[in-house]
Design an enzyme around this catalytic site. Structure first.
Site, PDB file in Angstrom:
ATOM      1  N   ASP A 183       0.963  -1.116   0.429  1.00 45.78           N
ATOM      2  CA  ASP A 183       0.324   0.217  -0.173  1.00 45.78           C
ATOM      3  C   ASP A 183       0.708   1.522   0.023  1.00 45.78           C
ATOM      4  OD1 ASP A 183       0.887   0.347   2.256  1.00 45.78           O
ATOM      5  OD2 ASP A 183      -1.195   0.408   3.346  1.00 45.78           O
ATOM      6  N   GLU A 226      -5.775   1.574  -0.797  1.00 37.03           N
ATOM      7  CA  GLU A 226      -4.992   2.492  -1.384  1.00 37.03           C
ATOM      8  C   GLU A 226      -4.568   1.194  -1.361  1.00 37.03           C
ATOM      9  OE1 GLU A 226      -4.486   4.349   2.713  1.00 37.03           O
ATOM     10  OE2 GLU A 226      -5.854   4.421   1.654  1.00 37.03           O
TER      11      GLU A 226
END
Length: 308
Positions: A183, A226
């Site tokens: 991420d 994300e």
């Protein structure tokens, strides 16, 4: 686009007349001289056939038997329905009923009137066009259902299906695979500072950079927000750190340009290796997630690899 028609008839003269007439009308044709040959031709050309003209009385395998076999193949392989018109000299009600029950869509009497055949072909052309549009629409819907709308990579559902497939492959053949979760570090700050449009641009660019260096057969998918997943089939433990370091460097070495702004971006990566243990997708993702947590807790912008 002209229709492609399979003509199945054991009489050479009848096949030739049908072929000549259909060619004049602009249709492409392939031929079969008996029921078994018709089945074989269907199997060979099922992806681009639009219609079958099937004689009823043929040696070895008759028309009804051939169409039943074709319908069974279509059902087993989940293929789209293909129209079939039976051709026969018999006008008996039982034969017409038998043709429909065998999987036919229409029934024409021999000798066949050219005007009637032309009209039937026009109707079948309309069906073929509608069928083609339906297939295209289904493909678009399938792609939408499996693709992340923003980045264009696999969505979570599609990624997990691919991971299940690779787990099965590794169990069967013993070829190790890697599963990773990464991420973007402190991504909330990017959204809060530059806005969500900038955040979206960052996600798209990060995915683009990683996709550009993925090997053929590797998969990247968006798991949410994300967070992304990566699947690397047929990879050894000694390669893992170098491969994912390349991904990390590709993201971090240059800021993402958004309008007149340069936004620095880094990723943290958690990697694990699967060699065929009797664990499922959930357990494998959990191991990768634990490695990601370690990467975040020990400084970010790094790769943590715990193979087992």
């Amino acid at each position: 686009m002209p229709m492609k028609v399979l003509i199945a008839d054991d009489a050479n003269s009848d096949r030739l007349l049908l072929k000549l007439h259909l060619s004049k009308l602009g249709y492409k044709t392939i031929e079969a001289s008996n029921g078994q040959e018709a089945i074989d031709q269907f199997v060979a050309h099922s992806q681009d056939l639009d219609l079958i003209l099937m004689d009823v009385q043929m040696p070895r395998v008759n028309g009804f038997e051939a169409v039943r076999a074709i319908r069974t193949i279509q059902e087993e392989q989940k293929q789209e329905w293909l129209p079939v018109i039976f051709l026969s000299a018999s006008a008996e009600d039982e034969d017409i009923e038998g043709g429909i029950l065998a999987g036919g869509d229409d029934y024409l009497m021999k000798p066949i009137s050219q005007k009637v055949l032309s009209a039937k072909m026009l109707a079948m052309q309309r069906i073929a066009d509608m069928r083609r549009r339906l297939v295209e629409s289904n493909l678009v819907l399938e792609q939408l259902a499996s693709t992340d709308y923003l980045t264009g990579v696999a969505n979570r559902r599609a990624f997990e299906m691919m991971l299940d497939r690779e787990i099965t492959f590794t169990r069967r053949y013993g070829s190790p695979m890697a599963c990773a979760i990464f991420d973007l570090d402190k991504f909330k700050i990017v959204n809060d500072t530059y806005g969500h449009d900038a955040g979206d641009a960052v996600l798209v660019e990060v995915v683009s950079r990683i996709k550009s260096i993925l090997r053929r057969g590797d998969t990247i998918g968006r798991l949410g927000g994300e967070e992304f997943g990566v699947i690397l089939p047929k990879v050894s433990e000694t390669e893992l750190l170098d491969i994912f370091e390349r991904y990390r460097i590709a993201v971090a070495e240059q800021p993402v340009k958004y309008e007149s702004i340069e936004i620095p971006v880094t990723i943290s990566v958690g990697v694990t290796l699967y060699t065929g243990y009797l664990e499922d997708r959930i357990a494998l993702l959990k191991r990768a997630d634990q490695s990601l947590y370690e990467a975040k807790e020990t400084g970010r912008n790094k790769v943590v690899c715990n193979p087992i």
